[in-house]
Motif scaffolding. Structure first.
Motif, mmCIF file in Angstrom:
data_model
loop_
_atom_site.group_PDB
_atom_site.id
_atom_site.type_symbol
_atom_site.label_atom_id
_atom_site.label_comp_id
_atom_site.label_asym_id
_atom_site.label_seq_id
_atom_site.Cartn_x
_atom_site.Cartn_y
_atom_site.Cartn_z
ATOM 1 N N ILE A 8 0.861 -1.186 0.000
ATOM 2 C CA ILE A 8 0.000 0.000 0.000
ATOM 3 C C ILE A 8 0.897 1.236 0.000
ATOM 4 C CG2 ILE A 8 -1.813 1.280 1.203
ATOM 5 C CD1 ILE A 8 -2.573 -1.443 2.532
ATOM 6 N N ILE A 9 0.763 2.047 -1.023
ATOM 7 C CA ILE A 9 1.541 3.279 -1.134
ATOM 8 C C ILE A 9 0.667 4.439 -0.658
ATOM 9 C CG2 ILE A 9 2.851 4.795 -2.654
ATOM 10 C CD1 ILE A 9 4.046 1.996 -2.498
ATOM 11 N N GLY A 10 1.058 5.059 0.451
ATOM 12 C CA GLY A 10 0.264 6.140 1.033
ATOM 13 C C GLY A 10 -0.656 5.608 2.106
ATOM 14 N N VAL A 11 -0.313 5.872 3.363
ATOM 15 C CA VAL A 11 -1.077 5.292 4.470
ATOM 16 C C VAL A 11 -1.731 6.413 5.274
ATOM 17 C CG1 VAL A 11 -1.033 3.555 6.300
ATOM 18 C CG2 VAL A 11 0.672 3.469 4.493
ATOM 19 N N GLY A 50 3.200 -5.441 12.813
ATOM 20 C CA GLY A 50 3.861 -6.533 12.112
ATOM 21 C C GLY A 50 3.948 -6.341 10.620
ATOM 22 N N ILE A 51 3.497 -5.184 10.138
ATOM 23 C CA ILE A 51 3.526 -4.865 8.715
ATOM 24 C C ILE A 51 4.904 -4.342 8.336
ATOM 25 C CG2 ILE A 51 2.606 -3.229 7.005
ATOM 26 C CD1 ILE A 51 -0.093 -3.460 8.489
ATOM 27 N N ASN A 52 5.363 -4.695 7.153
ATOM 28 C CA ASN A 52 6.651 -4.199 6.650
ATOM 29 C C ASN A 52 6.507 -2.740 6.253
ATOM 30 O OD1 ASN A 52 7.844 -6.975 6.584
ATOM 31 N ND2 ASN A 52 6.279 -7.271 5.017
ATOM 32 N N ALA A 53 7.246 -1.849 6.902
ATOM 33 C CA ALA A 53 7.084 -0.416 6.693
ATOM 34 C C ALA A 53 8.327 0.187 6.054
ATOM 35 C CB ALA A 53 6.786 0.271 8.028
ATOM 36 N N TYR A 54 8.108 0.988 5.001
ATOM 37 C CA TYR A 54 9.205 1.605 4.255
ATOM 38 C C TYR A 54 8.910 3.089 4.042
ATOM 39 C CZ TYR A 54 10.236 -3.260 2.905
ATOM 40 O OH TYR A 54 10.496 -4.606 2.912
ATOM 41 N N ASP A 55 9.982 3.849 3.859
ATOM 42 C CA ASP A 55 9.815 5.244 3.453
ATOM 43 C C ASP A 55 10.211 5.437 1.996
ATOM 44 O OD1 ASP A 55 12.554 5.039 3.553
ATOM 45 O OD2 ASP A 55 12.847 6.577 5.097
ATOM 46 N N ASP A 56 10.362 4.321 1.276
ATOM 47 C CA ASP A 56 10.742 4.342 -0.134
ATOM 48 C C ASP A 56 9.723 3.520 -0.925
ATOM 49 O OD1 ASP A 56 12.295 2.809 -2.476
ATOM 50 O OD2 ASP A 56 13.247 4.758 -2.166
ATOM 51 N N ASN A 57 9.044 4.160 -1.870
ATOM 52 C CA ASN A 57 7.972 3.488 -2.616
ATOM 53 C C ASN A 57 8.463 2.270 -3.387
ATOM 54 O OD1 ASN A 57 6.160 5.433 -1.738
ATOM 55 N ND2 ASN A 57 6.394 6.704 -3.563
ATOM 56 N N LYS A 58 9.557 2.445 -4.094
ATOM 57 C CA LYS A 58 10.076 1.356 -4.938
ATOM 58 C C LYS A 58 10.503 0.162 -4.095
ATOM 59 C CE LYS A 58 14.024 1.869 -7.079
ATOM 60 N NZ LYS A 58 15.048 2.344 -8.028
ATOM 61 N N GLU A 59 11.151 0.424 -2.965
ATOM 62 C CA GLU A 59 11.594 -0.650 -2.082
ATOM 63 C C GLU A 59 10.399 -1.416 -1.528
ATOM 64 O OE1 GLU A 59 14.505 -2.988 -0.273
ATOM 65 O OE2 GLU A 59 14.712 -1.396 -1.772
ATOM 66 N N ALA A 60 9.340 -0.684 -1.166
ATOM 67 C CA ALA A 60 8.148 -1.323 -0.610
ATOM 68 C C ALA A 60 7.449 -2.203 -1.639
ATOM 69 C CB ALA A 60 7.183 -0.262 -0.097
ATOM 70 N N ALA A 61 7.509 -1.811 -2.918
ATOM 71 C CA ALA A 61 6.709 -2.471 -3.952
ATOM 72 C C ALA A 61 7.461 -3.501 -4.779
ATOM 73 C CB ALA A 61 6.126 -1.416 -4.886
ATOM 74 N N LYS A 62 8.765 -3.617 -4.597
ATOM 75 C CA LYS A 62 9.553 -4.427 -5.535
ATOM 76 C C LYS A 62 9.165 -5.900 -5.536
ATOM 77 C CE LYS A 62 13.500 -5.285 -2.454
ATOM 78 N NZ LYS A 62 14.955 -5.113 -2.267
ATOM 79 N N ASP A 63 8.742 -6.450 -4.402
ATOM 80 C CA ASP A 63 8.380 -7.865 -4.341
ATOM 81 C C ASP A 63 6.872 -8.081 -4.281
ATOM 82 O OD1 ASP A 63 11.072 -8.741 -4.301
ATOM 83 O OD2 ASP A 63 11.202 -8.288 -2.154
#
Length: 265
Positions: A8-11, A50-63
């Motif tokens: 999810i991009i944008g929380v 327990g959710i994987n949290a990122y501040d980088d869109n591409k890193e969050a979505a790559k897999d």
């Protein structure tokens, strides 16, 4: 449902509600959900779940197998540009972005992508959303999964994309309209003697009962209204006074004003 990794991009209010709703539904494991957001407080809140949290869109979505974009319309082009390196036709792209059509999304993200436009409301956090879904021509093999995913979060209907603006007003904005009615009824309840807490409980449960009457019976609202309006009774007196003051008219005008705002955007 088959296990798929969802990003999810944008929380914000809606993206966060989807993440929480997915967790509460039990249909997706926390470890299969990733989010991307700029706010440290949001990242911590999601990480604590327990959710994987990122501040980088591409890193969050790559897999990810599914990418859900829930950002403001003026951010969508920049977000898609961030994601371009990981947007491949095997991924499902879902947009919760109001006012941005499937054709526009295809031009930005790639017309070979399976693209869904989805419009839920914030009750999705409680698995009580009404979610409207439209899709492009590349989505046939994914439609059943996407509908089933959002069915876990309430009720879904598939609609032509030209009705998506109307769906936004009636469902997404509609939550606020219903809550404003509840607030007004509470204020009336306080004026006739109830505490604020008791007025809220009575009003909210009454509205919940009214909606269940319609959802379970399929009756028109007037059918159920006729059951509680007796000749010279208190209910019809109150209803007629509300109509005299423009209750239905003001609500319809509010719906139309919101719709015009979207169409003129």
């Amino acid at each position: 449902m088959e296990n798929k990794k969802i990003t999810i991009i944008g929380v914000g209010n809606m993206g966060g509600a989807i993440a929480v709703g997915l967790l509460k539904s039990g249909s997706v494991k926390a470890s299969d959900i990733s989010i991307s957001d700029r706010k440290e407080s949001t990242l911590k809140k999601m990480s604590d779940l327990g959710i994987n949290a990122y501040d980088d869109n591409k890193e969050a979505a790559k897999d990810a197998d599914i990418i859900i974009v829930a950002v403001k319309p003026y951010h969508i082009e920049g977000v898609i540009n961030d994601l371009k390196p990981v947007l491949t036709p095997d991924k499902i792209f879902i947009s919760i972005v109001a006012g941005v059509g499937i054709d526009e999304l295809g031009e930005m993200a790639g017309n070979d992508l399976p693209i869904f436009r989805v419009m839920p409301n914030t009750a999705i956090a409680l698995q009580e959303s009404l979610t409207c879904i439209s899709a492009n021509a590349n989505t046939e093999q994914h439609r059943e999964y996407v509908v089933e995913l959002f069915d876990k979060l309430g009720k879904t209907i598939e609609i032509p994309e030209e009705l998506m603006a109307a769906a936004t007003v009636l469902s997404s904005c509609g939550i606020a309209y219903a809550l404003r009615y509840i607030r007004a009824a509470m204020q009336g309840g306080i004026e006739i003697g109830f505490s604020a807490e008791m007025a809220q409980l009575i009003t909210a449960q009454t509205v919940k009962g009214a909606t269940e009457l319609l959802l379970q019976s399929g009756h028109h609202p007037e059918w159920e209204i006729d059951k509680v309006t007796t000749p010279m009774g208190v209910t019809i007196t109150g209803l007629n006074e509300m109509e005299h003051k423009g209750f239905s008219s003001s609500l319809i005008q509010g719906v139309m004003a919101s719709y015009k705002k979207i169409k003129d955007h």
